[in-house]
Design a protein around this motif. Structure first.
Motif, PDB file in Angstrom:
ATOM      1  N   LEU A 127      -0.945 -25.452  -9.200  1.00 31.91           N
ATOM      2  CA  LEU A 127      -0.143 -25.783 -10.366  1.00 31.91           C
ATOM      3  C   LEU A 127       0.867 -24.662 -10.634  1.00 31.91           C
ATOM      4  CD1 LEU A 127      -2.976 -27.027 -12.760  1.00 31.91           C
ATOM      5  CD2 LEU A 127      -1.355 -28.426 -11.490  1.00 31.91           C
ATOM      6  N   PRO A 128       2.026 -25.007 -11.198  1.00 36.27           N
ATOM      7  CA  PRO A 128       2.983 -23.951 -11.522  1.00 36.27           C
ATOM      8  C   PRO A 128       2.427 -23.026 -12.599  1.00 36.27           C
ATOM      9  CG  PRO A 128       3.713 -26.062 -12.410  1.00 36.27           C
ATOM     10  CD  PRO A 128       2.498 -26.325 -11.574  1.00 36.27           C
ATOM     11  N   ASN A 129       2.677 -21.760 -12.446  1.00 33.53           N
ATOM     12  CA  ASN A 129       2.204 -20.751 -13.380  1.00 33.53           C
ATOM     13  C   ASN A 129       3.396 -20.282 -14.196  1.00 33.53           C
ATOM     14  OD1 ASN A 129       1.400 -17.745 -14.048  1.00 33.53           O
ATOM     15  ND2 ASN A 129      -0.471 -18.886 -13.609  1.00 33.53           N
ATOM     16  N   ASP A 137      -1.449 -21.792 -15.929  1.00 37.53           N
ATOM     17  CA  ASP A 137      -1.113 -22.926 -15.082  1.00 37.53           C
ATOM     18  C   ASP A 137      -0.655 -24.081 -15.959  1.00 37.53           C
ATOM     19  OD1 ASP A 137      -1.827 -21.576 -12.775  1.00 37.53           O
ATOM     20  OD2 ASP A 137      -3.883 -22.331 -12.801  1.00 37.53           O
ATOM     21  N   PHE A 138       0.310 -24.840 -15.487  1.00 39.77           N
ATOM     22  CA  PHE A 138       0.821 -26.011 -16.192  1.00 39.77           C
ATOM     23  C   PHE A 138       0.704 -27.222 -15.286  1.00 39.77           C
ATOM     24  CE2 PHE A 138       2.384 -22.882 -19.015  1.00 39.77           C
ATOM     25  CZ  PHE A 138       2.675 -23.523 -20.209  1.00 39.77           C
ATOM     26  N   ALA A 157      -2.540 -25.940 -18.856  1.00 41.59           N
ATOM     27  CA  ALA A 157      -3.834 -26.407 -18.368  1.00 41.59           C
ATOM     28  C   ALA A 157      -5.004 -25.604 -18.930  1.00 41.59           C
ATOM     29  CB  ALA A 157      -3.861 -26.352 -16.839  1.00 41.59           C
ATOM     30  N   ARG A 158      -4.724 -24.591 -19.737  1.00 39.32           N
ATOM     31  CA  ARG A 158      -5.801 -23.800 -20.332  1.00 39.32           C
ATOM     32  C   ARG A 158      -6.539 -24.654 -21.350  1.00 39.32           C
ATOM     33  NH1 ARG A 158      -5.420 -20.472 -24.915  1.00 39.32           N
ATOM     34  NH2 ARG A 158      -7.277 -19.196 -25.139  1.00 39.32           N
ATOM     35  N   ARG A 174       0.190 -26.919 -25.646  1.00 38.14           N
ATOM     36  CA  ARG A 174       1.598 -26.598 -25.389  1.00 38.14           C
ATOM     37  C   ARG A 174       2.158 -27.472 -24.277  1.00 38.14           C
ATOM     38  NH1 ARG A 174       6.284 -24.442 -27.370  1.00 38.14           N
ATOM     39  NH2 ARG A 174       7.549 -23.682 -25.653  1.00 38.14           N
ATOM     40  N   VAL A 175       3.328 -28.041 -24.542  1.00 37.25           N
ATOM     41  CA  VAL A 175       4.101 -28.786 -23.553  1.00 37.25           C
ATOM     42  C   VAL A 175       5.466 -28.120 -23.495  1.00 37.25           C
ATOM     43  CG1 VAL A 175       5.190 -30.994 -22.995  1.00 37.25           C
ATOM     44  CG2 VAL A 175       2.896 -30.953 -23.988  1.00 37.25           C
TER      45      VAL A 175
END
Length: 75
Positions: free
Chosen positions: A3-5, A17-18, A47-48, A53-54
């Protein structure tokens, strides 16, 4: 590839991670007019566990928080 960090302001400005938005998150963002339909694919959710948050994949400043109903019940 993972996933992108990215930087997450809701997690103390740490890198997290998102993941891509799920169907319910996309529907909320569109219904609340938070994200233009054309840009919806560029938004990711932190993803936490417990974070709502988006934000844009490309700009961490361009984002919003989902309502508490989207928080996991484990928190």
């Amino acid at each position: 590839m993972g996933l992108p960090n990215r930087r997450c302001p809701d997690c103390g400005d740490t890198h997290q991670d998102f993941r891509p938005l799920d169907a319910a998150e996309k529907a909320y963002a569109l219904a609340a007019a938070l994200v233009p339909r054309a840009d919806l694919g560029t938004y990711r959710r932190c993803a936490r566990e417990g974070c709502v948050r988006v934000q844009s994949y490309f700009d961490w400043r361009s984002g919003f928080d989902l309502p508490d109903s989207f928080r996991s019940t484990d928190c």
